[in-house]
Structure formats: C-alpha cells, structure tokens
Design an enzyme around this catalytic site. Structure first.
Site, PDB file in Angstrom:
ATOM      1  N   ASP A  66      -7.186  -8.906  -5.370  1.00 49.63           N
ATOM      2  CA  ASP A  66      -6.801  -8.571  -6.876  1.00 49.63           C
ATOM      3  C   ASP A  66      -5.290  -7.932  -6.722  1.00 49.63           C
ATOM      4  O   ASP A  66      -4.755  -7.574  -5.772  1.00 49.63           O
ATOM      5  CB  ASP A  66      -7.546  -7.477  -7.334  1.00 49.63           C
ATOM      6  CG  ASP A  66      -7.581  -7.422  -8.812  1.00 49.63           C
ATOM      7  OD1 ASP A  66      -6.901  -8.055  -9.453  1.00 49.63           O
ATOM      8  OD2 ASP A  66      -7.938  -6.304  -9.511  1.00 49.63           O
TER       9      ASP A  66
ATOM     10  N   GLY B 230      -7.329   0.829 -17.083  1.00 51.11           N
ATOM     11  CA  GLY B 230      -7.635   2.318 -17.506  1.00 51.11           C
ATOM     12  C   GLY B 230      -8.288   2.371 -18.661  1.00 51.11           C
ATOM     13  O   GLY B 230      -8.438   1.256 -19.387  1.00 51.11           O
TER      14      GLY B 230
ATOM     15  N   HIS C 212      -7.897  -8.931 -17.922  1.00 54.49           N
ATOM     16  CA  HIS C 212      -7.851  -7.871 -17.009  1.00 54.49           C
ATOM     17  C   HIS C 212      -8.156  -6.530 -18.091  1.00 54.49           C
ATOM     18  O   HIS C 212      -8.035  -6.737 -19.355  1.00 54.49           O
ATOM     19  CB  HIS C 212      -6.328  -7.802 -16.431  1.00 54.49           C
ATOM     20  CG  HIS C 212      -6.381  -8.568 -15.268  1.00 54.49           C
ATOM     21  ND1 HIS C 212      -6.235  -8.257 -13.741  1.00 54.49           N
ATOM     22  CD2 HIS C 212      -6.270  -9.872 -15.093  1.00 54.49           C
ATOM     23  CE1 HIS C 212      -6.068  -9.378 -13.116  1.00 54.49           C
ATOM     24  NE2 HIS C 212      -5.943 -10.309 -13.835  1.00 54.49           N
ATOM     25  N   GLY C 213      -8.304  -5.329 -17.321  1.00 51.73           N
ATOM     26  CA  GLY C 213      -8.475  -4.276 -18.069  1.00 51.73           C
ATOM     27  C   GLY C 213      -9.571  -4.339 -19.154  1.00 51.73           C
ATOM     28  O   GLY C 213      -9.670  -3.663 -20.325  1.00 51.73           O
TER      29      GLY C 213
ATOM     30  N   SER D 287     -12.369  -2.515 -19.029  1.00 52.52           N
ATOM     31  CA  SER D 287     -12.986  -1.245 -19.356  1.00 52.52           C
ATOM     32  C   SER D 287     -12.527  -0.579 -20.893  1.00 52.52           C
ATOM     33  O   SER D 287     -11.356  -0.770 -20.749  1.00 52.52           O
ATOM     34  CB  SER D 287     -12.747  -0.250 -18.105  1.00 52.52           C
ATOM     35  OG  SER D 287     -13.061  -0.676 -17.083  1.00 52.52           O
TER      36      SER D 287
ATOM     37  N   ILE E  83     -13.372  -5.744 -14.364  1.00 54.35           N
ATOM     38  CA  ILE E  83     -13.742  -4.280 -14.676  1.00 54.35           C
ATOM     39  C   ILE E  83     -13.604  -3.672 -13.494  1.00 54.35           C
ATOM     40  O   ILE E  83     -14.139  -3.681 -12.426  1.00 54.35           O
ATOM     41  CB  ILE E  83     -15.343  -4.288 -15.039  1.00 54.35           C
ATOM     42  CG1 ILE E  83     -15.708  -4.989 -16.368  1.00 54.35           C
ATOM     43  CG2 ILE E  83     -15.650  -2.629 -15.311  1.00 54.35           C
ATOM     44  CD1 ILE E  83     -15.042  -4.341 -17.652  1.00 54.35           C
TER      45      ILE E  83
ATOM     46  N   THR F 130     -12.111   0.482 -13.977  1.00 53.12           N
ATOM     47  CA  THR F 130     -12.256   1.865 -13.972  1.00 53.12           C
ATOM     48  C   THR F 130     -13.759   2.417 -14.386  1.00 53.12           C
ATOM     49  O   THR F 130     -14.148   3.280 -13.880  1.00 53.12           O
ATOM     50  CB  THR F 130     -11.351   2.224 -15.475  1.00 53.12           C
ATOM     51  OG1 THR F 130     -10.013   1.718 -15.191  1.00 53.12           O
ATOM     52  CG2 THR F 130     -11.422   3.645 -15.545  1.00 53.12           C
TER      53      THR F 130
HETATM   54  O1  G3H Z   1      -7.656  -5.847 -12.065  1.00 57.56           O
HETATM   55  C1  G3H Z   1      -8.506  -5.042 -12.530  1.00 57.56           C
HETATM   56  C2  G3H Z   1      -8.818  -4.956 -13.866  1.00 57.56           C
HETATM   57  O2  G3H Z   1      -8.118  -5.657 -14.458  1.00 57.56           O
HETATM   58  C3  G3H Z   1      -9.327  -3.535 -14.230  1.00 57.56           C
HETATM   59  O3  G3H Z   1      -9.213  -3.047 -15.312  1.00 57.56           O
HETATM   60  O4  G3H Z   1      -9.786  -0.903 -14.980  1.00 57.56           O
HETATM   61  O5  G3H Z   1      -9.307  -1.301 -17.203  1.00 57.56           O
HETATM   62  O6  G3H Z   1     -11.579  -2.262 -16.008  1.00 57.56           O
HETATM   63  P1  G3H Z   1     -10.059  -1.848 -16.007  1.00 57.56           P
HETATM   64 ZN    ZN Z   2      -6.077  -6.054 -13.488  1.00 58.20          ZN
END
Ligand code: G3H
Ligand code: ZN
Length: 286
Positions: free
Chosen positions: A79, A182, A211-212, A214, A234, A236
């Site tokens: 990642d 986050g 991405h992101g 959460s 996911i 966070t």
């Molecule tokens: O690469 C990791 C993810 O994009 C995590 O996103 O922490 O908001 O779930 P998140």
């Molecule tokens: Zn990410």
C-alpha cells in the site's frame, strides 16, 4: 487460485468490490483471512511502508504463502509506497500489487515516476499489478479533528484519469472522489461522488480503487462498487477495532498480562469488522 487481475475482473463484472484491509501484525492478518475464508471471498492484505517495516516484508510473504497453501484466496499489496526502492523491494518479494503514491508530486512528476515503477514491475515479469494515485485523499489512517485541507477541491477529473493511464499504463487507478484517509473524531460522513466514479471508470479504462473507505455510509460504499470501484480500502476502522477490543479486555481484567488473552479480543474485533465490510462490498444481505 485466480490471479489478482482475474479476481478484480470478476468483481468488476459482478459490480462488487474486493476488500482491501491493512494490517500491522499477524493477529490482524489472521483475523482478516479468517473473515474472508468464512465468507468464501477473496481478500487483499494491505501493508503500507510503516506497516511492513514493523511487520517485516519476509514475515508477511511467508504468512500469505501459508494461507494460500491452506486454500485461502489471499492477495498481498504494498500500500501507499512513496519510494521507488520500496516498490522494488515489494515486487522482488512477490507482492501481487504495489501502489506508487505520487499524489504529492506535480501531475507530470507523478506520471514520470509511475512510468518508472510500471517499467520495473513489467521487466520483472512476475505479474505484479501497479496502482497509482491521482488527486488528494489525505495521508494517514487516523482519527482526525478536522478533514484534511482542501479535501473536496482536488477531486480527480476525467481528463487527468485518461491522460494518466494512457501515459503510464498503470493497471489500476486510485482517484480522489470525496473520501479521505482516516475518520473524523466527531463523526460525519464524507460524501462520495458516485457520478464522478462512473465517468472516471470510463475515462481511465482500468479498474478504480476506492481509498479511505472508513467512515463512509453503507449506501455510498455499495454505490461506489456498482459504479466501478473494484477494490475498497479499509484501515482506520481495522485499527480502531483492534485497539478497542484490547482495551475492553484490559478494562475487564486490569491485571491480565497474557498477550494471547487480551490480544484475542482485539483479533476478534478485527474479524468482526472485516466481516461487516466484506459482506457490504460483496452485496451479501444480512
Ligand atoms: O490505503 C488505505 C486506505 O485508503 C485506508 O483508508 O483509513 O480511511 O479506511 P481508511
Ligand atoms: Zn489509501
């Protein structure tokens, strides 16, 4: 076992998404693999630069090989990798995919360095998929007081997506479509731009990765998968679940010192969280 490329194509054809979950240790790894195995779904284990430094690239690769030998459909992704050396290490170690994150660079430099990464991966001939990021999604999977600056002002455009893929030949693209890494401490869901995902999938001509994940609403996540995000990340929520599970175990028995006891609670919480998201991504009704 299907290759990751084949698994992504199958997900895209069914308009569902494969879950990508970040882990920092073997407990979280086992929890994610167990959740996917119990639903008979493929899963991608993600390790950022920090996570794989802590975990150990060799250790993760060994665990993935063991899980596959045990019949589990598990894939490994390097990642958010900011250095070309980090990419090379992951490709050489046999990761199924790598993400070169040049989103902090100028568009031109992002293209230039991503092209270098793609060339390295293709030259090695291991079938490693290369993903790159265009636009602003934020940097860390942590609890945030406020959203990252300018979050919604730098969403990826169709022109950028199309030019970027054309000039780099990446296998997958991570665009900025309204999510952020986050989760806001005070709550509040980011709004995913579903119409933009549809346009970008068409313009990019390769699978998109969200991405992101959460903190987004269930409805937005389902719609994003339908619109063309074939992988959803996911992190966070996995971290929060692990910590809360461990905290609850220690709160229930403050004198407990056996790691296999208090870590077991964190591990179970990660498995439950992973199961919840995998069902959502695969469109499995409760
Ligand atoms: O690469 C990791 C993810 O994009 C995590 O996103 O922490 O908001 O779930 P998140
Ligand atoms: Zn990410």
């Amino acid at each position: 076992m299907q290759t990751l490329k084949e698994a992504i194509e199958a997900a895209h054809d069914s308009r569902i998404a494969i879950g990508h979950f970040n882990v920092s240790d073997s407990n979280q790894f086992n929890a994610v693999v167990a959740a996917a195995g119990s639903l008979n779904l493929p899963v991608i284990i993600g390790v950022s630069e920090g996570e794989r430094t802590f975990f150990g690239v060799h250790n993760i690769a060994v665990l993935v090989a063991a899980a596959r030998a045990d019949g589990k459909q598990v894939y490994l992704n390097a990642d958010h990798t900011y250095s070309i050396d980090g990419i090379k290490e992951a490709v050489d170690a046999g990761f199924d995919a790598v993400i070169f994150d040049g989103s902090h660079l100028s568009f031109e430099d992002n293209i230039k360095q991503t092209r270098e990464v793609v060339e390295y991966a293709r030259t090695k001939g291991k079938g490693t998929l290369v993903e790159a990021e265009v636009g602003r999604i934020g940097t860390s999977s942590k609890l945030l007081d406020v959203p990252p600056e300018d979050m919604d002002k730098d969403l990826t455009t169709a022109e950028e997506a199309s030019q970027f893929v054309r000039e780099t030949s990446v296998d997958m693209l991570a665009p900025a479509v309204g999510t952020m890494h986050g989760r806001l401490k005070g709550g509040g869901e980011p709004k995913i731009d579903i119409a933009r995902i549809e346009v970008l999938r068409e313009a990019a001509g390769v699978p998109l990765v969200l991405h992101g994940g959460s903190g987004s609403s269930d409805a937005d996540i389902i719609a994003a998968a339908k619109a063309g995000c074939s992988i959803i990340h996911i992190n966070t929520d996995i971290r929060v679940a692990y910590r809360k599970g461990i905290e609850a175990a220690l709160a229930a028995n403050a004198d407990e010192i056996a790691p296999y006891k208090f870590l077991a609670e964190g591990t179970k919480a990660v498995q439950d969280m992973t199961t919840k998201y995998l069902r959502l991504f695969a469109g499995i009704q409760e």
